[in-house]
Design an enzyme around this catalytic site. Structure first.
Site, PDB file in Angstrom:
ATOM      1  N   LYS A  31      15.579 -10.372  34.167  1.00  0.00           N
ATOM      2  CA  LYS A  31      14.325 -11.075  33.898  1.00  0.00           C
ATOM      3  C   LYS A  31      14.486 -12.011  32.708  1.00  0.00           C
ATOM      4  O   LYS A  31      14.784 -11.589  31.594  1.00  0.00           O
ATOM      5  CB  LYS A  31      13.198 -10.090  33.604  1.00  0.00           C
ATOM      6  N   ASP A  60      10.178 -15.216  34.493  1.00  0.00           N
ATOM      7  CA  ASP A  60       8.839 -14.702  34.176  1.00  0.00           C
ATOM      8  C   ASP A  60       8.117 -15.655  33.214  1.00  0.00           C
ATOM      9  O   ASP A  60       8.062 -15.400  32.012  1.00  0.00           O
ATOM     10  CB  ASP A  60       9.005 -13.299  33.558  1.00  0.00           C
ATOM     11  N   LYS A  62       4.876 -16.781  33.841  1.00  0.00           N
ATOM     12  CA  LYS A  62       3.430 -16.479  33.961  1.00  0.00           C
ATOM     13  C   LYS A  62       2.592 -17.747  33.935  1.00  0.00           C
ATOM     14  O   LYS A  62       1.801 -17.983  33.008  1.00  0.00           O
ATOM     15  CB  LYS A  62       2.982 -15.542  32.843  1.00  0.00           C
ATOM     16  N   LEU A  63       2.719 -18.553  34.966  1.00  0.00           N
ATOM     17  CA  LEU A  63       2.011 -19.838  35.012  1.00  0.00           C
ATOM     18  C   LEU A  63       0.493 -19.641  35.031  1.00  0.00           C
ATOM     19  O   LEU A  63      -0.024 -18.786  35.753  1.00  0.00           O
ATOM     20  CB  LEU A  63       2.415 -20.623  36.257  1.00  0.00           C
ATOM     21  N   ASP A  65      -2.622 -22.593  34.918  1.00  0.00           N
ATOM     22  CA  ASP A  65      -3.005 -23.991  34.683  1.00  0.00           C
ATOM     23  C   ASP A  65      -3.885 -24.443  35.843  1.00  0.00           C
ATOM     24  O   ASP A  65      -4.297 -23.618  36.677  1.00  0.00           O
ATOM     25  CB  ASP A  65      -1.726 -24.860  34.557  1.00  0.00           C
ATOM     26  N   PRO A  67      -4.676 -26.146  39.510  1.00  0.00           N
ATOM     27  CA  PRO A  67      -3.892 -25.959  40.740  1.00  0.00           C
ATOM     28  C   PRO A  67      -2.736 -26.934  40.916  1.00  0.00           C
ATOM     29  O   PRO A  67      -1.609 -26.517  41.256  1.00  0.00           O
ATOM     30  CB  PRO A  67      -4.942 -26.138  41.847  1.00  0.00           C
ATOM     31  N   ASN A  68      -2.958 -28.227  40.662  1.00  0.00           N
ATOM     32  CA  ASN A  68      -1.893 -29.190  40.887  1.00  0.00           C
ATOM     33  C   ASN A  68      -0.691 -28.934  39.968  1.00  0.00           C
ATOM     34  O   ASN A  68       0.463 -28.974  40.394  1.00  0.00           O
ATOM     35  CB  ASN A  68      -2.431 -30.619  40.697  1.00  0.00           C
ATOM     36  N   THR A 119       0.074  -5.498  30.526  1.00  0.00           N
ATOM     37  CA  THR A 119       0.192  -4.081  30.150  1.00  0.00           C
ATOM     38  C   THR A 119      -0.032  -3.844  28.657  1.00  0.00           C
ATOM     39  O   THR A 119      -0.083  -2.703  28.215  1.00  0.00           O
ATOM     40  CB  THR A 119       1.579  -3.533  30.564  1.00  0.00           C
ATOM     41  N   ARG A 179       8.749   3.124  30.035  1.00  0.00           N
ATOM     42  CA  ARG A 179       9.530   3.823  29.017  1.00  0.00           C
ATOM     43  C   ARG A 179      10.203   4.951  29.786  1.00  0.00           C
ATOM     44  O   ARG A 179       9.646   6.045  29.925  1.00  0.00           O
ATOM     45  CB  ARG A 179       8.608   4.346  27.885  1.00  0.00           C
ATOM     46  N   GLY A 208      12.668  -3.532  29.102  1.00  0.00           N
ATOM     47  CA  GLY A 208      13.240  -4.390  28.062  1.00  0.00           C
ATOM     48  C   GLY A 208      13.828  -3.548  26.949  1.00  0.00           C
ATOM     49  O   GLY A 208      14.979  -3.107  27.004  1.00  0.00           O
ATOM     50  N   ARG A 209      13.016  -3.289  25.931  1.00  0.00           N
ATOM     51  CA  ARG A 209      13.500  -2.623  24.727  1.00  0.00           C
ATOM     52  C   ARG A 209      14.255  -1.307  24.958  1.00  0.00           C
ATOM     53  O   ARG A 209      15.286  -1.089  24.309  1.00  0.00           O
ATOM     54  CB  ARG A 209      12.339  -2.455  23.731  1.00  0.00           C
TER      55      ARG A 209
HETATM   56  O1  C5P Z   1      10.411  -4.301  25.921  1.00  0.00           O
HETATM   57  P1  C5P Z   1       9.505  -4.014  27.080  1.00  0.00           P
HETATM   58  O2  C5P Z   1      10.126  -3.040  28.075  1.00  0.00           O
HETATM   59  O3  C5P Z   1       8.107  -3.625  26.668  1.00  0.00           O
HETATM   60  O4  C5P Z   1       9.425  -5.422  27.842  1.00  0.00           O
HETATM   61  C1  C5P Z   1       8.549  -5.687  28.892  1.00  0.00           C
HETATM   62  C2  C5P Z   1       8.828  -7.048  29.421  1.00  0.00           C
HETATM   63  O5  C5P Z   1       7.945  -7.278  30.517  1.00  0.00           O
HETATM   64  C3  C5P Z   1       8.589  -8.189  28.432  1.00  0.00           C
HETATM   65  O6  C5P Z   1       9.542  -9.197  28.708  1.00  0.00           O
HETATM   66  C4  C5P Z   1       7.188  -8.686  28.772  1.00  0.00           C
HETATM   67  O7  C5P Z   1       7.028 -10.067  28.534  1.00  0.00           O
HETATM   68  C5  C5P Z   1       7.119  -8.410  30.266  1.00  0.00           C
HETATM   69  N1  C5P Z   1       5.772  -8.210  30.825  1.00  0.00           N
HETATM   70  C6  C5P Z   1       4.900  -7.248  30.349  1.00  0.00           C
HETATM   71  N2  C5P Z   1       3.643  -7.134  30.894  1.00  0.00           N
HETATM   72  C7  C5P Z   1       3.256  -7.927  31.902  1.00  0.00           C
HETATM   73  C8  C5P Z   1       4.148  -8.888  32.408  1.00  0.00           C
HETATM   74  C9  C5P Z   1       5.413  -8.989  31.842  1.00  0.00           C
HETATM   75  O8  C5P Z   1       5.262  -6.492  29.458  1.00  0.00           O
HETATM   76  N3  C5P Z   1       2.076  -7.779  32.456  1.00  0.00           N
END
Ligand code: C5P
Length: 228
Positions: A31, A60, A62-63, A65, A67-68, A119, A179, A208-209
């Site tokens: 991602k 990712d 996340k657009l 804006d 529609p066009n 989230t 997690r 991610g983390r």
């Molecule tokens: O580090 P962590 O596991 O929290 O990362 C979550 C990833 O998912 C980040 O890149 C964040 O931008 C992305 N994300 C999110 N919630 C969303 C959409 C994407 O946490 N609704």
């Protein structure tokens, strides 16, 4: 269920190092988010494929804006040969329809996933903005997205099962804030473990983390894949 690893590290070099460590882990999606795309540009997507051409790429951005502009941007993203992109469901039906219409002309178009409630929102912070219940609105957003032909939604594991039950298993859910083994939640509010994600029938989990901050990211990614 597929694992998407978020490349959210502070530099391109660190992201490439993470990619190198994951290059033999089969079936991983990568991602790329705003931080990396703004800093490293679209050529970075080619560098990902150079590490392993089998990596699937999820851009990712996340657009959100008119529609066009959404249609133009989705088309430009699709030209980058990515496998999945995100838009906001709150951009509305017209915008989502425009995105799906534009992608019809692209061979092998990416999957389009619509963000419902981030989230990082809990019920209270969501209410402050939308003045409605989080779960009700997530389901509304999901229904709208499905009507527009969008492939699925981004939501938390707490809403994924409800969406599957109401809209069918073919409508995809992608759940961040995972997690896997109960790690620190950071700024995420609606977190879930791997077991929760499985029970919620999530199609894609984003981690991610818990991976990139680990001492051995490859081992964590493999442990996740073994438990999917
Ligand atoms: O580090 P962590 O596991 O929290 O990362 C979550 C990833 O998912 C980040 O890149 C964040 O931008 C992305 N994300 C999110 N919630 C969303 C959409 C994407 O946490 N609704």
């Amino acid at each position: 269920m597929k694992l998407c690893v978020a490349l959210d590290l502070p530099s391109k070099e660190e992201n490439l190092e993470l990619l190198e460590s994951l290059k033999d882990v089969e079936g991983v999606w990568i991602k790329v988010g705003l931080r990396s795309f703004i800093r490293d540009g679209s050529t970075f997507l080619e560098e990902i494929k150079a590490v392993n051409p089998l990596f699937k790429v999820f851009l990712d951005l996340k657009l959100y804006d008119i529609p066009n502009t959404m249609g133009d941007s989705a088309e430009s993203i699709a030209m980058l040969n990515v496998d999945m992109l995100t838009i906001h469901a709150s951009s509305g039906k017209e915008a989502m329809l425009e995105v799906m219409e534009r992608l019809k002309t692209i061979p092998n178009p990416p999957l389009v996933m619509a963000v419902t409630a981030l989230t990082s929102f809990n019920k209270e912070s969501f209410f402050e903005i939308y003045h409605t219940g989080l779960e009700t609105q997530v389901l509304e957003f999901a229904k709208m997205a499905k009507e527009c032909g969008v492939n699925g939604v981004v939501c938390s594991c707490s809403e994924s099962l409800m969406i599957k039950e109401q809209l069918g298993d073919d409508f995809l859910t992608l759940t961040p804030a995972i997690r896997p083994f109960g790690e620190n939640s950071g700024d995420q509010k609606r977190v879930a473990t791997l077991q929760d994600a499985k029970e919620a029938k999530s199609d894609f989990i984003v981690v991610g983390r818990p991976i990139y901050e680990a001492e051995n990211p490859k081992r964590v990614a493999e442990a996740i894949l073994q438990n999917l």
